[in-house]
Design a protein around this motif. Sequence first.
Motif, PDB file in Angstrom:
ATOM      1  N   GLY A 147       0.827  -1.215   0.000  1.00  0.00           N
ATOM      2  CA  GLY A 147       0.000   0.000   0.000  1.00  0.00           C
ATOM      3  C   GLY A 147       0.858   1.261   0.000  1.00  0.00           C
ATOM      4  O   GLY A 147       2.004   1.243  -0.470  1.00  0.00           O
ATOM      5  N   SER A 148       0.330   2.321   0.568  1.00  0.00           N
ATOM      6  CA  SER A 148       0.993   3.628   0.417  1.00  0.00           C
ATOM      7  C   SER A 148       2.343   3.729   1.151  1.00  0.00           C
ATOM      8  O   SER A 148       3.102   4.654   0.904  1.00  0.00           O
ATOM      9  CB  SER A 148       0.059   4.752   0.864  1.00  0.00           C
ATOM     10  OG  SER A 148      -0.334   4.544   2.179  1.00  0.00           O
ATOM     11  N   SER A 149       2.662   2.760   2.025  1.00  0.00           N
ATOM     12  CA  SER A 149       3.991   2.786   2.658  1.00  0.00           C
ATOM     13  C   SER A 149       5.083   2.552   1.624  1.00  0.00           C
ATOM     14  O   SER A 149       6.224   2.973   1.816  1.00  0.00           O
ATOM     15  CB  SER A 149       4.111   1.704   3.731  1.00  0.00           C
ATOM     16  OG  SER A 149       3.185   1.915   4.752  1.00  0.00           O
ATOM     17  N   CYS A 209       0.366   8.065   7.112  1.00  0.00           N
ATOM     18  CA  CYS A 209      -0.564   7.114   6.493  1.00  0.00           C
ATOM     19  C   CYS A 209      -0.463   5.767   7.221  1.00  0.00           C
ATOM     20  O   CYS A 209       0.512   5.503   7.910  1.00  0.00           O
ATOM     21  CB  CYS A 209      -0.308   6.965   4.999  1.00  0.00           C
ATOM     22  SG  CYS A 209       1.273   6.239   4.535  1.00  0.00           S
ATOM     23  N   ASP A 210      -1.507   4.947   7.059  1.00  0.00           N
ATOM     24  CA  ASP A 210      -1.517   3.692   7.800  1.00  0.00           C
ATOM     25  C   ASP A 210      -0.411   2.755   7.287  1.00  0.00           C
ATOM     26  O   ASP A 210       0.188   3.008   6.243  1.00  0.00           O
ATOM     27  CB  ASP A 210      -2.903   3.017   7.742  1.00  0.00           C
ATOM     28  CG  ASP A 210      -3.268   2.519   6.348  1.00  0.00           C
ATOM     29  OD1 ASP A 210      -2.493   2.731   5.403  1.00  0.00           O
ATOM     30  OD2 ASP A 210      -4.336   1.901   6.214  1.00  0.00           O
ATOM     31  N   LEU A 211      -0.140   1.714   8.059  1.00  0.00           N
ATOM     32  CA  LEU A 211       0.886   0.749   7.656  1.00  0.00           C
ATOM     33  C   LEU A 211       0.187  -0.562   7.310  1.00  0.00           C
ATOM     34  O   LEU A 211      -0.314  -1.261   8.199  1.00  0.00           O
ATOM     35  CB  LEU A 211       1.901   0.574   8.796  1.00  0.00           C
ATOM     36  CG  LEU A 211       2.995  -0.487   8.630  1.00  0.00           C
ATOM     37  CD1 LEU A 211       3.786  -0.311   7.349  1.00  0.00           C
ATOM     38  CD2 LEU A 211       3.963  -0.457   9.825  1.00  0.00           C
ATOM     39  N   ASP A 212       0.111  -0.837   6.008  1.00  0.00           N
ATOM     40  CA  ASP A 212      -0.520  -2.073   5.549  1.00  0.00           C
ATOM     41  C   ASP A 212       0.551  -3.151   5.508  1.00  0.00           C
ATOM     42  O   ASP A 212       1.595  -2.967   4.884  1.00  0.00           O
ATOM     43  CB  ASP A 212      -1.109  -1.881   4.146  1.00  0.00           C
ATOM     44  CG  ASP A 212      -2.109  -0.737   4.100  1.00  0.00           C
ATOM     45  OD1 ASP A 212      -3.161  -0.858   4.751  1.00  0.00           O
ATOM     46  OD2 ASP A 212      -1.818   0.291   3.461  1.00  0.00           O
ATOM     47  N   MET A 213       0.285  -4.270   6.181  1.00  0.00           N
ATOM     48  CA  MET A 213       1.291  -5.323   6.275  1.00  0.00           C
ATOM     49  C   MET A 213       0.731  -6.640   5.768  1.00  0.00           C
ATOM     50  O   MET A 213      -0.458  -6.913   5.925  1.00  0.00           O
ATOM     51  CB  MET A 213       1.712  -5.511   7.725  1.00  0.00           C
ATOM     52  CG  MET A 213       2.373  -4.289   8.305  1.00  0.00           C
ATOM     53  SD  MET A 213       3.035  -4.623   9.930  1.00  0.00           S
ATOM     54  CE  MET A 213       1.642  -4.348  10.920  1.00  0.00           C
TER      55      MET A 213
HETATM   56 MG    MG Z   1      -2.798   2.169   3.421  1.00  0.00          MG
END
Ligand code: MG
Length: 549
Positions: free
Chosen positions: A213-215, A224-228
């Motif tokens: 994602g945006s990371s 921004c959130d951390l999609d793992m």
């Molecule tokens: Mg995200």
Amino acid sequence: TYFDQLSRLNVLFITQYQVKELRWVNYFLTDAQTRSEGWKAFDAIQLERQEQAERSVLISCHSKTNEKKFLKYLSIHGDIKNSFFYESYGTYAVVEFANQESIASLHEAVNLPVVSNESVVPFKSRLLSLRSLGAAVVPNSQTGPKCKPQATIPLTELIQRLSKEESIDHQVTSLMKAYQVTEENTRLRFLVCSLLKDIAAAYFPECNVRPFGSSVNGFGKLGCDLDMFLDLDGISGRNVAMPKAGLVLEYQMKRSNSERAVTQSILSVVGECVDRFGPGCVGVQKILNARCPLVRFSHQPSNFQCDLTANNRVAMKTSELLYLYGCLDGRVRGLVFAVRCWARVHSVTSSIPGAWISNFSLTVMVLFYLQRRATPLIPTLDHLRSLAGPADKSVIEGNDCTFVSDLSKIQPQDNTETLEQLLCGFFHFYSTFPFARKSINIRKGKEQTKPEVVPLHIQNPFEVSLNVSKNVNAAQLERFVALCQEGAWQLEQSATLTRGTGHAPSPWGLAALLVPAAGTPGIKGRKKRKREPASERIKSLLESLKNKI
Ligand code: MG
Ligand code: CTP
């Protein structure tokens, strides 16, 4: 040494932090260089960053820590390659050792703390805490270490900054500089994934946890959130045919009737482990019935809102595709950035899930618009597929995810438009787009007939039967169109106005677009939403959770 006497490192068991409501907005990253600036392939960056994270530790320290002495103390365990401090709920240091052995040496030296009235779980993580004996930790230090910012500057400050720029193109560059994910923030994101991997490894020793994602896609904003993604594909001996004779692992015989059920049970136990043993992980929620099951939690030392998924390889490919598009030309990231920021200010997007357009949908919309210019700025996904070599071939769960991974194989496009023209063009394009009949499709680079009756249809680039914007309702789409009309009008006004000069010029161009104006359709739309009955709001929230990822 001085620190030997005064300090000791303890494995940190965070129980004292309180869950705070965290507000998240989204955006950018530093690795994603364009073709002119020297380029690295997505997979190469991922590997390099992961390896760097494995050699790193996160240390909670006193706000007045003497940086030089601190690093000297740690260097007993080996050479330090890189380090920085930041502030979150306290002061933290990220320390990267030159060699992996230093981590083992450090772990040998740390103590498992005894906490009065509480018992601790003896799990040695790489989240440590530097304990000192009172104020003695700060001899001669009044100021403490210099901290690297991990959050964006306030909007008012951004608007002032942009108002001083001489062109919209400069404004976009300035916006990116202020808001994009920094080198340090990227390191921290990979480190948090690596810390999570250590926890998941209690169940799956050879697992990997990778950000997506945006990371990593080049469009991430600080905060921004951390999609793992919990990756179990690297486990040795996986995905091979059952041998006729010899030893097989008994646990392989543990089966479930669907891939989804397996993913749910894996995330359930890992979520449990994160909840019980994950230092700094708070507010753990298992959202296992979503289309893409996930575990959501806050990682307090880094201040990241985390979404952990498993068996989500297509999303990883989507991140790589967005990364590639962002690298093709600096204007791609610039425009996506400007549009995402504008959309957030006017509540087109939101940090909470709901019936509104997501950042991901918006990014795909920008890419589609860039493919639809008279001289396209970026090629279609079908074209990128046609350039793929044998090593690029990728089919995930029956979905063709093949596209070229080498930027140098893609011919630069002839489009010479400025960001000002492109931004204005974006607003015009979506002010008049036939949403009622047409679907947005970056694979073909051309609008297609809508396959189903929904307000907004954006085909998922790889899972082509899915609509990325399934959650968006008619009211939200109408607001978006109205705001695009207003944006186009505002930019035209800016072009005819004489720009303010002096110390604090009034907002113009992109800066004017980022002023949250009272009485815009956006604000009216918000008020209307608030009057919706609670049952409707809950319904839409549940729908959006179902559609998540
Ligand atoms: Mg995200
Ligand atoms: N994704 C997807 N389909 C969706 C939603 C998400 O394929 N309907 C994938 C995309 O690869 C996306 C990633 O999941 O980039 C993460 O989703 P999300 O966090 O919602 O979007 P981001 O791109 O990370 O943007 P943000 O900055 O808002 O987190």
